[in-house]
Design a protein around this motif. Structure first.
Motif, mmCIF file in Angstrom:
data_model
loop_
_atom_site.group_PDB
_atom_site.id
_atom_site.type_symbol
_atom_site.label_atom_id
_atom_site.label_comp_id
_atom_site.label_asym_id
_atom_site.label_seq_id
_atom_site.Cartn_x
_atom_site.Cartn_y
_atom_site.Cartn_z
ATOM 1 N N VAL A 477 6.203 26.390 63.295
ATOM 2 C CA VAL A 477 5.988 25.225 62.441
ATOM 3 C C VAL A 477 5.604 24.036 63.312
ATOM 4 N N LYS A 478 4.402 23.493 63.066
ATOM 5 C CA LYS A 478 3.930 22.348 63.831
ATOM 6 C C LYS A 478 4.140 21.032 63.087
ATOM 7 N N ALA A 479 4.240 21.093 61.771
ATOM 8 C CA ALA A 479 4.436 19.851 61.004
ATOM 9 C C ALA A 479 4.969 20.189 59.621
ATOM 10 N N ILE A 480 5.856 19.358 59.136
ATOM 11 C CA ILE A 480 6.274 19.343 57.734
ATOM 12 C C ILE A 480 6.263 17.884 57.313
ATOM 13 N N GLU A 481 5.497 17.573 56.290
ATOM 14 C CA GLU A 481 5.322 16.163 55.945
ATOM 15 C C GLU A 481 5.040 15.985 54.468
#
Length: 495
Positions: A477-481
């Motif tokens: 996971v590189k980003a959660i936004e």
């Protein structure tokens, strides 16, 4: 005067009750690199296959190759979808097989496939290594063909076809399933091939094209017409907005707050790690965008949610309020999910009619096996009317233009009014107008309590209801936004 590379005189191709190409005549001169666009079902693919010799043309097509060129005097056609075989030479696969590592060994690895192709075509494998790396395709060399995602299959098609450097190269929907980087790499490679003497015909409505494309045409009423730019391509008739069937206005009843929750998930095949320490929570009613480069683990992540992955057990994974392995069956899970994906479309029963395709959504099958009830029949009929598919109800799905096939698959996805919609690249192969219509329907469905997980690369082909985004890269996971599609640019270098 130099003879044209392709000369077509009075080409007629027809199928039962349908004339696709009608006395079509066309010449392609040396140095002309074409894009053929236009409406879905107009005959673009049929014309391309006829030029490539894959459809009988009754001597209406003459190819004139340049004997002075060092390039192979042949035409190579790269189809929209990749068809591969198992080690016994057949295509008898089933949808979930791609997630079962033991049964995946029924097919060649990517490297073995490329080595076999190199031997067959007398090609030097070292000449393609840098291209494989540029495509971001080097990490899947040990993967079985059946394990590849749709984008990875497309890369394999392209690597094989472009490697041969034919005098005439035809690519049907070259950008289908490719991430942003791969599309740019492909265009650069095609431009370099043109400089080496390859001539191009691309079948696409995409506007981000190689620099050496200098001619445009579309097929209208069975005839080829030359136009000045893609903006002049004929477009499919815009569908009139209709009221959603009443049963889709009903908000699905849920007795849980979380649709999916996973913590520190690891998925591996032998030494290959596909998902690494992935944690994600999807609450009821949320609208998520799942993004990442080809091969980043998106399909595997979705397979955990939709119940298709055998490694779901033994992990900290809960679906619809229940921990996996606590007694619920795979059918209990699937009853709550409506899913569409390129892979499901590939494996779908090729003999299913449109009516049977939609009906199979009640039973979560890849074909149709059970007689439907009266209320279910009514919902099928309502969806066919809503999607303008009624006149095609008895036609085989595979005989329809891709746009209509996707609408039939969407109807299948929503026919049981599930609480969760998983839409994995549903607009692959659709032009912007078709994708907008598709996503307008998704936006309307989202108003009635649906939870949504949507996979898409193109910013211009996303529904506006999306609120959150998770980005994967190399299984992590590189980003959660939180996002709003309407006012935030989504397409970055990693998608």
């Amino acid at each position: 005067m130099t003879e044209p590379v392709v000369h077509i005189a009075n080409l007629t191709i027809q199928y039962p009750n349908n004339v696709v190409l009608n006395s079509l005549s066309w010449s392609i001169q040396q140095g002309e690199n074409y894009v053929i666009g236009g409406t879905s079902g107009s005959g673009k693919t049929t014309l391309a296959k006829a030029i490539a010799g894959l459809i009988p043309a009754d001597n209406a097509i003459k190819l004139n190759f340049d004997a002075s060129k060092s390039l192979p005097a042949k035409v190579v056609y790269i189809s929209n979808w990749y068809q591969f075989t198992n080690l016994e030479g057949d295509r008898n696969f089933y949808y979930q097989q791609r997630y079962n590592h033991h049964q995946g060994h029924d097919t060649l690895t990517v490297k073995a496939e490329l080595e076999h192709f190199a031997k067959k075509e007398n090609l030097d494998f070292s000449a393609i290594r840098q291209r494989i790396q540029d495509f971001g395709f080097e990490d899947v060399q040990s993967s079985q063909l059946i394990e590849l995602s749709s984008g990875e299959h497309k890369k394999l098609q392209l690597v094989r076809g472009l490697w041969t450097k034919p005098q005439l190269l035809i690519i049907d929907e070259p950008y289908t399933g490719l991430d942003k980087n791969a599309r740019a790499v492909l265009n650069t490679w095609l431009d370099e091939l043109v400089q080496e003497g390859v001539q191009l015909i691309l079948i696409t409505n995409d506007t981000l094209l190689p620099n050496f494309i200098n001619r445009f045409a579309h097929v209208v009423n069975g005839q080829i017409e030359i136009v000045n730019s893609p903006a002049a391509f004929a477009k499919d008739k815009k569908r009139q907005k209709k009221e959603l069937p009443a049963f889709l206005h009903e908000i699905p009843q849920t007795n849980y707050e979380t649709v999916a929750e996973m913590n520190n998930i690891f998925i591996r095949y032998g030494e290959k790690v596909v998902l690494k320490d992935v944690s994600w929570k999807v609450n009821v009613g949320e609208k998520w965008l799942l993004q990442g480069p080809n091969g980043s683990g998106k399909s595997t992540l979705l397979s955990l949610i939709n119940g298709d992955h055998p490694q779901a057990y033994g992990h900290d994974l809960s679906l619809f309020g229940n921990k996996r392995g606590s007694g619920e069956s795979i059918w209990d899970i699937k009853q709550k999910i409506g899913i569409i994906s390129p892979e499901m479309h590939w494996y779908f029963d090729q003999n299913a009619t449109v009516w049977h395709t939609i009906a199979s959504g009640f039973y979560d099958s890849i074909g149709w096996f059970i007689d439907v009830k009266y209320q279910e029949q009514k919902q099928i009929e309502e969806l066919m009317e809503f999607f303008d598919l009624t006149e095609y109800k008895n036609q085989n799905l595979q005989t329809l233009p891709l746009g209509k096939q996707r609408l039939a698959m969407l109807a299948r996805t929503i026919v049981k009014n599930p609480p969760l919609l998983v839409l994995d690249e549903p607009c692959q192969g659709l032009d912007n107008d078709q994708a907008k219509y598709f996503n307008d329907v998704v936006d309307e469905l989202a108003q009635y309590g649906k939870t949504l997980i949507y996979v898409g690369h193109y910013e211009t082909q996303l529904p506006s209801c999306i609120e959150h985004r998770i980005v994967l890269e190399k299984g992590e996971v590189k980003a959660i936004e939180n996002i709003t599609v309407k006012n935030k640019h989504l397409e970055s270098a990693i998608v």
